[in-house]
Design an enzyme around this catalytic site. Structure first.
Site, PDB file in Angstrom:
ATOM      1  N   GLU A  70       0.821  -1.218   0.000  1.00  0.00           N
ATOM      2  CA  GLU A  70       0.000   0.000   0.000  1.00  0.00           C
ATOM      3  C   GLU A  70       0.853   1.265   0.000  1.00  0.00           C
ATOM      4  O   GLU A  70       0.427   2.301  -0.520  1.00  0.00           O
ATOM      5  CB  GLU A  70      -0.955   0.016   1.197  1.00  0.00           C
ATOM      6  CG  GLU A  70      -2.093  -0.999   1.101  1.00  0.00           C
ATOM      7  CD  GLU A  70      -1.720  -2.383   1.623  1.00  0.00           C
ATOM      8  OE1 GLU A  70      -0.527  -2.608   1.963  1.00  0.00           O
ATOM      9  OE2 GLU A  70      -2.606  -3.253   1.705  1.00  0.00           O
ATOM     10  N   PHE A 132     -11.435  -7.574  14.159  1.00  0.00           N
ATOM     11  CA  PHE A 132     -10.356  -8.026  13.278  1.00  0.00           C
ATOM     12  C   PHE A 132     -10.032  -6.933  12.249  1.00  0.00           C
ATOM     13  O   PHE A 132     -10.928  -6.389  11.612  1.00  0.00           O
ATOM     14  CB  PHE A 132     -10.770  -9.317  12.559  1.00  0.00           C
ATOM     15  CG  PHE A 132      -9.722  -9.789  11.591  1.00  0.00           C
ATOM     16  CD1 PHE A 132      -8.470 -10.176  12.040  1.00  0.00           C
ATOM     17  CD2 PHE A 132      -9.972  -9.799  10.227  1.00  0.00           C
ATOM     18  CE1 PHE A 132      -7.484 -10.585  11.149  1.00  0.00           C
ATOM     19  CE2 PHE A 132      -8.991 -10.207   9.325  1.00  0.00           C
ATOM     20  CZ  PHE A 132      -7.748 -10.604   9.778  1.00  0.00           C
TER      21      PHE A 132
END
Ligand SMILES: Cc1ncc(C[n+]2csc(CCOP(=O)(O)OP(=O)(O)O)c2C)c(N)n1
Ligand SMILES: [Mg+2]
Length: 596
Positions: A70, A132
């Protein structure tokens, strides 16, 4: 309105009857991106953003480029933005995907680069539960974004996208984050277009105050030793033609900061080069001796000023910037001007013409020419036949030329690229100035080339920087992005090693990368990534290697330039010292003998 426009601000939206349609939040996101004119998105999918990737798969207008990290997506968006003048876009999933964008977002914030980062967030009911892959990315990026949004209602998505692009591109450009919860992407909503922006407090001032402009014109006419101190804001305002007119009308010397290289042609007689820590003696000396600084779209960065209380001690300051927060932040402005540099400079030209007086700077130029001649940029060559990195820059500059776009990593190679390539065109040097982010060059070059496929794009990288983001070579090879990467391989974290040489008794703690031992072998690495790898170790091979790379136009090319490890960046103003103490080589201080 800023000139760093995305072509999609609401003014360009057709004024037909509002269009409404039922669709998911994810479809609304993709539709809104299409309607604001996005053609390229750099990103990586994951759980929370997954709903958006489904309609993206069908989009005929938006090309999604699957990067390998990213951080690469963020820097590619920055490169794209700076090469095109439009907003760059990156996308990531929640948690680690989003936090991997933090460095490029910080980088874009420091260098005022307009990007929009879109991240998936965990479902709104789970926010705050340590779900999560949950990370509070809007909290994390609050201090490094121009603005950020957390969207949990699908009906807000189109308006938020329009606002994000508007904020990123107008006024002082910068990064905007749009974090969207997964349930908002999945839910059904009524899509309405066009949308009404709701930004009542956001109205950047672009028109300068005429009284301030007249006052600036008066100071210019009365100054004996004026300097135009040009920063990145001038190019962002597409104001190079106005700058040229102002400079030639007045005859005032020009200096261009690291973020402004190319904004004024290097070949122009009035250009003294770059100021600051590794600036030319002429530029640094001119500022120190000036009686008037006309500061345009620049922010008195400490790398420019050196010790602030000794910076340009005799100068009055005219400071123009679109961001009022910059004015008098580091240095008091005698004439503060808030406005877009294009409007500021053209108004200044008009006011100077109306004033009719012309400054007499002949005596000033006599001093400056003497600095320039006595302390021209130079470098050491090596009798053992090894390569001087500065020579490589000169040859790339000569053979590839000023019409290319260059990006750089951070370190010695970045400074040599700034000093020796030679820039004639605005926006032709894209680098990480404010943040100094190693790993910027390769993904930024990829983004620049995708935005401007007509341009030859060269990344000048260090062996250290290259090892941080070279995974995007895979992206370049697969997506058909034929950039060139010149790795200046000095085997070291060279810039840090230079400080160890000068300030730490040559104790080289943890700066030896041993990359000249070919771990990794950059040629083989390039080949493993489906690119062409070339190696050059001797001065007599430099031209042929560059030409060979230029001939390959259908694949990325990596050149491993193995250079002398001890080359240093000069001139240098040591951190925290005064610009008066600039050295043009080790222990060599200029004599400021051309004083009155
Ligand atoms: C992400 C990041 N980590 C650390 C630094 C500190 N730093 C600045 S320059 C530099 C060395 C860069 O090495 P290389 O890419 O080989 O360039 P060179 O100076 O040798 O040309 C380092 C470690 C940084 N600027 N950015
Ligand atoms: Mg190095």
């Amino acid at each position: 309105m800023g000139h760093f426009l995305c072509r999609n601000t609401p003014s360009s939206v057709t004024r037909n009857e509002p269009m409404t349609e039922q669709m998911t939040g994810a479809q609304a996101l993709v539709r809104a991106l299409e309607q604001v004119g996005v053609d390229t998105v750099f990103g990586i999918p994951g759980g929370a953003i997954l709903p958006a990737y489904d309609p993206l798969y069908d989009s005929k207008k938006v090309r999604h480029v699957l990067v390998r990290h990213e951080q690469g997506a963020g820097h590619a968006a920055e490169g794209y933005a700076q090469a095109t003048g439009r907003v760059g876009v990156c996308m990531a999933t929640s948690g680690p995907g989003a936090t991997n964008l933090v460095t490029p977002i910080a980088d874009a914030y420091m260098d005022s680069v307009p990007i929009v980062a879109i991240t998936g967030q965990v479902a709104s009911a789970a926010i705050g539960t340590d779900a999560f892959q949950e990370a509070d990315i809007s909290g994390i990026t609050m201090p490094i974004t121009k603005h950020n949004f957390l969207v949990t209602d699908p009906a807000d998505i189109p308006r938020t996208i329009v606002e994000a692009f508007h904020i990123a591109a107008t006024g002082r450009p910068g990064p905007v984050l749009v974090d969207i919860s997964k349930d908002a992407l999945q839910a059904t909503t009524t899509y309405t277009w066009p949308v009404q922006m709701q930004l009542p407090g956001y109205r950047p001032v672009t028109r300068p105050h005429s009284k301030q402009i007249r006052e600036a014109a008066r100071l210019i006419a009365e100054a004996k030793r004026p300097v135009l101190y040009v920063g990145g804001g001038v190019h962002k305002a597409t104001a190079s033609p106005e700058l040229l007119e102002l400079a030639e009308l007045t005859g005032i010397p020009v200096i261009t900061t690291l973020m402004a290289r190319g904004t004024f042609p290097d070949s122009h007689r009035q250009h003294l080069g770059m100021p600051g820590m590794h600036g030319t003696v002429a530029a640094v000396g001119a500022l120190q001796r000036s009686d008037l600084m006309i500061v345009l779209g620049a922010r008195f960065d400490d790398r420019v000023t050196g010790r602030l209380d000794t910076f340009a001690p005799h100068a009055k300051v005219v400071h123009a910037d679109i961001d009022p927060a910059e004015i008098s932040k580091n240095r008091h402005a005698d004439v503060p001007i808030v406005g877009d540099c294009k409007e500021v400079i053209s108004d200044l030209v008009a006011a100077i013409k109306a004033d009719g007086r012309k400054g007499d700077y002949a005596e000033w130029w006599r001093h400056l020419d003497a600095y320039r001649e006595t302390y021209a940029l130079g470098y050491e060559t090596y009798e053992d036949g090894s390569l001087a990195p500065q020579y490589i820059m000169e040859r790339i500059g000569a053979l590839v030329g000023p019409d290319a776009i260059y990006t750089a990593g951070v370190g010695q190679h970045q400074m040599w690229a700034a000093q020796f390539i030679g820039y004639e065109n605005p926006g032709s040097f894209i680098n990480s100035g404010g943040a100094g982010t190693m790993g910027f060059a390769v993904p930024a070059a990829m983004g620049a080339k995708m935005g401007r496929p007509d341009k030859e794009v060269w990344a000048i990288d260090g062996d250290g920087c290259f090892q941080m983001t070279n995974q995007e070579l895979a992206t370049c090879a697969l997506e058909g992005v034929p950039i060139k990467i010149a790795v200046i391989n000095n085997g070291n974290l060279g810039m840090v090693r230079q400080w160890q040489t000068l300030f730490y008794d040559q104790r080289y703690s943890n700066t030896d990368l041993q990359s000249s031992r070919r771990i990794p072998d950059f040629v083989k690495l390039a080949e493993a990534y489906g690119c062409v790898g070339l190696r050059c170790e001797r001065p007599e091979d430099v031209d042929d290697t560059i030409r060979k790379a230029m001939e390959i136009t259908d694949m990325p090319v990596v050149i491993d330039f193995v250079v002398h490890a001890d080359a240093m960046v000069w001139p240098m103003v040591a951190a925290g010292t005064s610009n008066d103490d600039i050295k043009y080589a080790r222990d060599m201080a200029p004599k400021w003998e051309h004083e009155d």
